[in-house]
Design an enzyme around this catalytic site. Structure first.
Site: not given
Length: 318
Positions: A91, A182
């Site tokens: 991210y 992630s």
């Protein structure tokens, strides 16, 4: 060691975030929009060169007219269609440096690393949503109807990239895999759910799951900071809590997990306070295809020694 539920309970956990009643129709509508978006893919020779590989900047069109960029590396001199890896980044970041893609090419695979729109790479984010655009793509579009959630568009970009790669003569469209950590792990789940041609995925501590659980654990910070920030600014009394979490349910990857047909090789660190283990198990427990999860008791949201070696070995099975 474990900062979350006991391990036996993790294997039973089914998540806390509400699933929208029209979830399946929502994604069918989204895929129909993608179907009407010609990708218009083009390859541009990259500035980076290395013996034995061909390197390109790959551009294609995503939904809402966004120009999406990916780094594309293939073994030089291919004589038969190659298995191919879709590589997704964490991210707010962008695609990794070229050298991180070379091990896949050395193993005889092509690899494409996408820059997520609105984040740290070259991809465009046309924007244009109502409501706050100050901080965070999870909440961007939250006040403009679920069809305008920015992460919806990012999810669809993974499917468009899969289709683009599958159209290349040098790629075996029946041997596609996904790797990422992630957010990248979440996008592995998403891509395989939206494009059943993907055969193997290796999600590492996937993000974007079970938002209400994150909130209830008081972990709406770090990567999930924008959730707490949104409530503080726009719903301080939590009068819209059910509505907000239900809308976030459209971009909650646990609900896409049952669509996966790919073989899954997942990693979770039991000390992870960024993407808590229970939120990851909310996804894992809904996957119905062949799957395996490796638990690292002493590790948090970090690279575990030897794990990428295991991922490469897993992908060699494509």
């Amino acid at each position: 060691m474990n900062i979350d539920l006991p391990i036996p309970e993790l294997y039973k956990y089914q998540g806390r975030n509400p699933r929208p009643s029209d979830y399946d129709a929502y994604w069918e509508r989204a895929l129909a929009e993608l179907e009407g978006t010609p990708p218009e893919a083009r390859l541009v020779p990259a500035g980076f060169t290395c013996p034995g590989v061909d390197c390109f900047d790959l551009w294609f069109t995503g939904v809402r007219g966004a120009q999406i960029h990916a780094k594309y590396v293939r073994p030089a001199g291919l004589t038969s269609p190659a298995p191919t890896i879709l590589y997704f980044h964490g991210y707010t970041n962008g695609s990794p440096d070229w050298y991180r893609l070379l091990p896949f090419a050395a193993a005889g695979m092509a690899v494409a690393a996408m820059d997520c729109r609105g984040q740290g790479g070259l991809s465009e984010d046309p924007g244009g949503v109502k409501g706050t655009t100050m901080r965070g793509l999870i909440i961007r579009g939250l006040d403009d109807g679920p069809d305008n959630l920015t992460m919806r568009h990012v999810f669809l970009d993974t499917a468009q990239l899969t289709r683009v790669l599958g159209s290349f003569d040098e790629i075996d469209s029946e041997r596609l895999g996904c790797v990422g950590a992630s957010q990248g792990g979440a996008l592995c789940i998403v891509a395989a759910a939206l494009e059943p041609k993907i055969k193997r995925i290796a999600p590492i501590y996937p993000f974007l799951s079970d938002y209400r659980r994150v909130w209830e654990m008081d972990l709406a910070k770090d990567a999930y900071f924008e959730l707490g920030d949104y409530f503080r600014r726009f719903d301080p009394l939590h009068q819209r809590e059910e509505e907000i979490f239900t809308t976030l349910g459209y971009i909650d990857i646990q609900f896409l997990a049952p669509r996966i047909k790919a073989q899954v090789f997942m990693q979770t660190g039991l000390m992870d306070t960024i993407t808590p283990p229970s939120t990851q198990f909310a996804v894992y427990n809904k996957i119905e295809s062949p799957k395996e999860i490796l638990l690292y008791p002493d590790f948090a949201h970090e690279e575990a020694p030897g794990h990428m070696d295991r991922v490469i070995t897993f992908m060699l099975g494509l």
